[in-house]
Each structure stands twice: as C-alpha cells, then as structure tokens.
Design a protein around this motif. Structure first.
Motif, short mmCIF file in Angstrom:
data_model
loop_
_atom_site.label_atom_id
_atom_site.label_comp_id
_atom_site.label_asym_id
_atom_site.label_seq_id
_atom_site.Cartn_x
_atom_site.Cartn_y
_atom_site.Cartn_z
N GLN A 117 0.82 -1.21 0.00
CA GLN A 117 0.00 0.00 0.00
C GLN A 117 0.86 1.27 0.00
OE1 GLN A 117 0.04 -2.34 2.42
NE2 GLN A 117 -0.23 -1.46 4.46
N ASN A 118 2.04 1.21 0.61
CA ASN A 118 2.94 2.36 0.58
C ASN A 118 3.57 2.52 -0.79
OD1 ASN A 118 2.29 2.58 3.27
ND2 ASN A 118 4.22 1.76 4.01
N ILE A 119 3.89 1.41 -1.42
CA ILE A 119 4.44 1.45 -2.78
C ILE A 119 3.39 2.00 -3.74
CG2 ILE A 119 5.19 -0.02 -4.72
CD1 ILE A 119 7.38 0.60 -2.61
N ALA A 120 2.15 1.57 -3.60
CA ALA A 120 1.07 2.09 -4.46
C ALA A 120 0.95 3.60 -4.31
CB ALA A 120 -0.25 1.40 -4.12
N ALA A 121 1.07 4.09 -3.09
CA ALA A 121 1.01 5.55 -2.86
C ALA A 121 2.21 6.24 -3.51
CB ALA A 121 0.96 5.85 -1.37
N GLY A 122 3.39 5.65 -3.38
CA GLY A 122 4.59 6.22 -4.00
C GLY A 122 4.47 6.27 -5.52
N ARG A 123 3.86 5.25 -6.10
CA ARG A 123 3.68 5.23 -7.56
C ARG A 123 2.74 6.33 -8.03
NH1 ARG A 123 3.96 -1.04 -7.59
NH2 ARG A 123 6.13 -1.29 -8.26
N GLN A 124 1.78 6.69 -7.19
CA GLN A 124 0.87 7.79 -7.55
C GLN A 124 1.65 9.08 -7.77
OE1 GLN A 124 -2.15 8.24 -4.56
NE2 GLN A 124 -3.02 6.22 -4.93
N PHE A 125 2.78 9.21 -7.09
CA PHE A 125 3.62 10.41 -7.23
C PHE A 125 4.74 10.21 -8.25
CE2 PHE A 125 1.44 11.10 -3.27
CZ PHE A 125 1.12 12.44 -3.35
N ARG A 126 4.76 9.06 -8.90
CA ARG A 126 5.72 8.72 -9.95
C ARG A 126 7.13 8.46 -9.45
NH1 ARG A 126 3.45 10.67 -15.42
NH2 ARG A 126 1.36 11.26 -14.81
N PHE A 127 7.24 8.06 -8.18
CA PHE A 127 8.53 7.61 -7.69
C PHE A 127 8.91 6.31 -8.40
CE2 PHE A 127 7.33 9.64 -3.42
CZ PHE A 127 8.13 10.75 -3.61
N GLN A 128 10.19 6.03 -8.48
CA GLN A 128 10.66 4.73 -8.96
C GLN A 128 10.60 3.79 -7.75
OE1 GLN A 128 14.28 4.81 -11.45
NE2 GLN A 128 14.22 7.03 -11.09
N CYS A 129 9.66 2.88 -7.75
CA CYS A 129 9.34 2.12 -6.54
C CYS A 129 9.76 0.66 -6.60
CB CYS A 129 7.83 2.16 -6.30
SG CYS A 129 7.19 3.80 -5.98
N TRP A 130 10.13 0.15 -5.42
CA TRP A 130 10.39 -1.28 -5.23
C TRP A 130 9.76 -1.71 -3.91
CZ3 TRP A 130 11.91 -5.15 -8.17
CH2 TRP A 130 12.20 -6.36 -7.56
N CYS A 131 8.92 -2.75 -4.00
CA CYS A 131 8.32 -3.33 -2.79
C CYS A 131 9.28 -4.41 -2.30
CB CYS A 131 6.95 -3.91 -3.08
SG CYS A 131 6.05 -4.36 -1.59
N TYR A 132 9.96 -4.10 -1.22
CA TYR A 132 11.03 -4.96 -0.70
C TYR A 132 10.48 -6.18 0.01
CZ TYR A 132 15.25 -6.43 1.65
OH TYR A 132 16.32 -7.17 2.09
N ASP A 133 11.10 -7.33 -0.31
CA ASP A 133 10.79 -8.59 0.35
C ASP A 133 12.09 -9.12 0.94
OD1 ASP A 133 10.24 -11.21 1.07
OD2 ASP A 133 9.41 -11.79 -0.88
N ILE A 134 12.16 -9.18 2.24
CA ILE A 134 13.39 -9.61 2.91
C ILE A 134 13.85 -10.99 2.44
CG2 ILE A 134 12.23 -10.63 4.91
CD1 ILE A 134 14.54 -9.43 6.63
N TYR A 135 12.91 -11.81 1.99
CA TYR A 135 13.25 -13.16 1.55
C TYR A 135 13.69 -13.22 0.09
CZ TYR A 135 11.07 -14.15 5.97
OH TYR A 135 10.76 -14.14 7.30
N ASN A 136 13.69 -12.07 -0.57
CA ASN A 136 14.10 -12.03 -1.97
C ASN A 136 15.02 -10.82 -2.22
OD1 ASN A 136 14.36 -12.72 -4.60
ND2 ASN A 136 12.18 -12.62 -5.09
N HIS A 137 16.01 -10.68 -1.38
CA HIS A 137 16.93 -9.56 -1.48
C HIS A 137 17.68 -9.52 -2.81
CE1 HIS A 137 19.27 -6.24 0.16
NE2 HIS A 137 20.31 -6.80 -0.44
N PRO A 138 18.09 -10.65 -3.37
CA PRO A 138 18.82 -10.59 -4.66
C PRO A 138 18.02 -9.89 -5.77
CG PRO A 138 19.14 -12.73 -3.65
CD PRO A 138 18.09 -12.02 -2.83
N ASP A 139 16.71 -10.09 -5.81
CA ASP A 139 15.90 -9.39 -6.82
C ASP A 139 15.95 -7.88 -6.61
OD1 ASP A 139 15.24 -11.72 -8.10
OD2 ASP A 139 13.11 -11.66 -7.59
N PHE A 140 15.92 -7.47 -5.35
CA PHE A 140 16.03 -6.04 -5.05
C PHE A 140 17.36 -5.49 -5.56
CE2 PHE A 140 18.04 -3.03 -2.09
CZ PHE A 140 17.33 -1.89 -2.45
N GLU A 141 18.46 -6.20 -5.26
CA GLU A 141 19.77 -5.72 -5.68
C GLU A 141 19.86 -5.63 -7.21
OE1 GLU A 141 22.80 -8.10 -3.75
OE2 GLU A 141 22.85 -6.67 -2.09
#
Length: 152
Positions: A117-141
């Motif tokens: 829900q925080n990422i969805a709000a950030g996208r409304q403002f056109r931020f470059q967003c990533w929804c972080y999942d602690i169990y999938n850190h390599p995808d984030f990197e």
C-alpha cells in the motif's frame, strides 16, 4: 498526536496484566532485527554519494532508541518521522511533504518500502518504486543496479 506515555498507558490497560512500562517498551522494541544485506546496500549508496531520506511510520517509543540500537541509520541524511509530523504512510500528504520539503523530483527518486500500500502511494507520485521482500533480497539488488545504471 499521542505521546509515548499516553500510548503506553493505553496499551497496558488493553493488555490487562502486570507488565510494567519498561517491560512493554522492551517487548515493543524487539520487533526489529538487523537486515545485513539491506544495510550493506544502504552503506554503499551513502558511500557513493546518494542522498538517503528515511520515511518512517515510527513512533516515539522506537525513536530515538532505534538510532542507538542500529547506528546504521546514520547513513540517512534526513528523516521524515510520522510521530513528529503527524502523518502516516500511505497518506498522500506524507509523500507531498517529502517532495516539497526536500525538493524531490519524483521521477528521479527511488522509493523502497516493504508494504504494497505504501508502494502504491509512491507510484501515484511517480517515484521509482520497489516493494522490498526480505526473503528475496537478490531481486532487489538486481533492480537497484538496473535502476541506478550500474553494470556489474
């Protein structure tokens, strides 16, 4: 805005047991764990000159304790703390505050959060967003390197 004393009193009334305020604070603070891979990324971003701004729904029981417990927070140059400004993510006002207060260009601003829900709000403002999942850190990197244009 509610003070930590008011919240603690309310919580102890709700719990209806013999927990003391210090015991409650200790338990309330123990929800945090160290995420070493993320802190390594934060350290690298700070070291390479990226401006880091923390936007947190933190409360007065956790802050400033968390700064002492996790000195890695010193990598953040600025912080928007919900208990201080009276706004919470994902309220649009907290993102508007961040943009105006720090002169952010949303399309050039990376926004990382672990709640959809925080990422969805950030996208409304056109931020470059990533929804972080602690169990999938390599995808984030991988996403971060691509977003920053790092070819390693």
């Amino acid at each position: 805005m509610i003070t930590s004393e008011e919240y603690t009193s309310w919580a102890l009334d709700v719990l209806q047991n013999n927990v003391t305020a210090p015991q409650f604070h200790h338990a309330w603070r123990s929800i945090f764990t160290l995420n070493r891979p993320m802190w390594q990324n934060v350290h690298e971003l700070a070291k390479t000159g990226h401006r880091l701004i923390l936007i947190s729904n933190i409360n007065a029981i956790h802050y400033p304790w968390i700064i002492t417990e996790f000195p890695q927070f010193s990598y953040f140059e600025e912080a928007i703390l919900s208990f201080k400004i009276g706004l919470l993510k994902p309220q649009t006002e907290i993102y508007q505050y961040a943009i105006s207060h720090y002169n952010l260009v949303p399309e050039k601003t990376i926004y990382i959060d672990d709640l959809p829900q925080n990422i969805a709000a950030g996208r409304q403002f056109r931020f470059q967003c990533w929804c972080y999942d602690i169990y999938n850190h390599p995808d984030f990197e991988q996403w971060l390197k691509k977003t920053l244009g790092i070819n390693r």
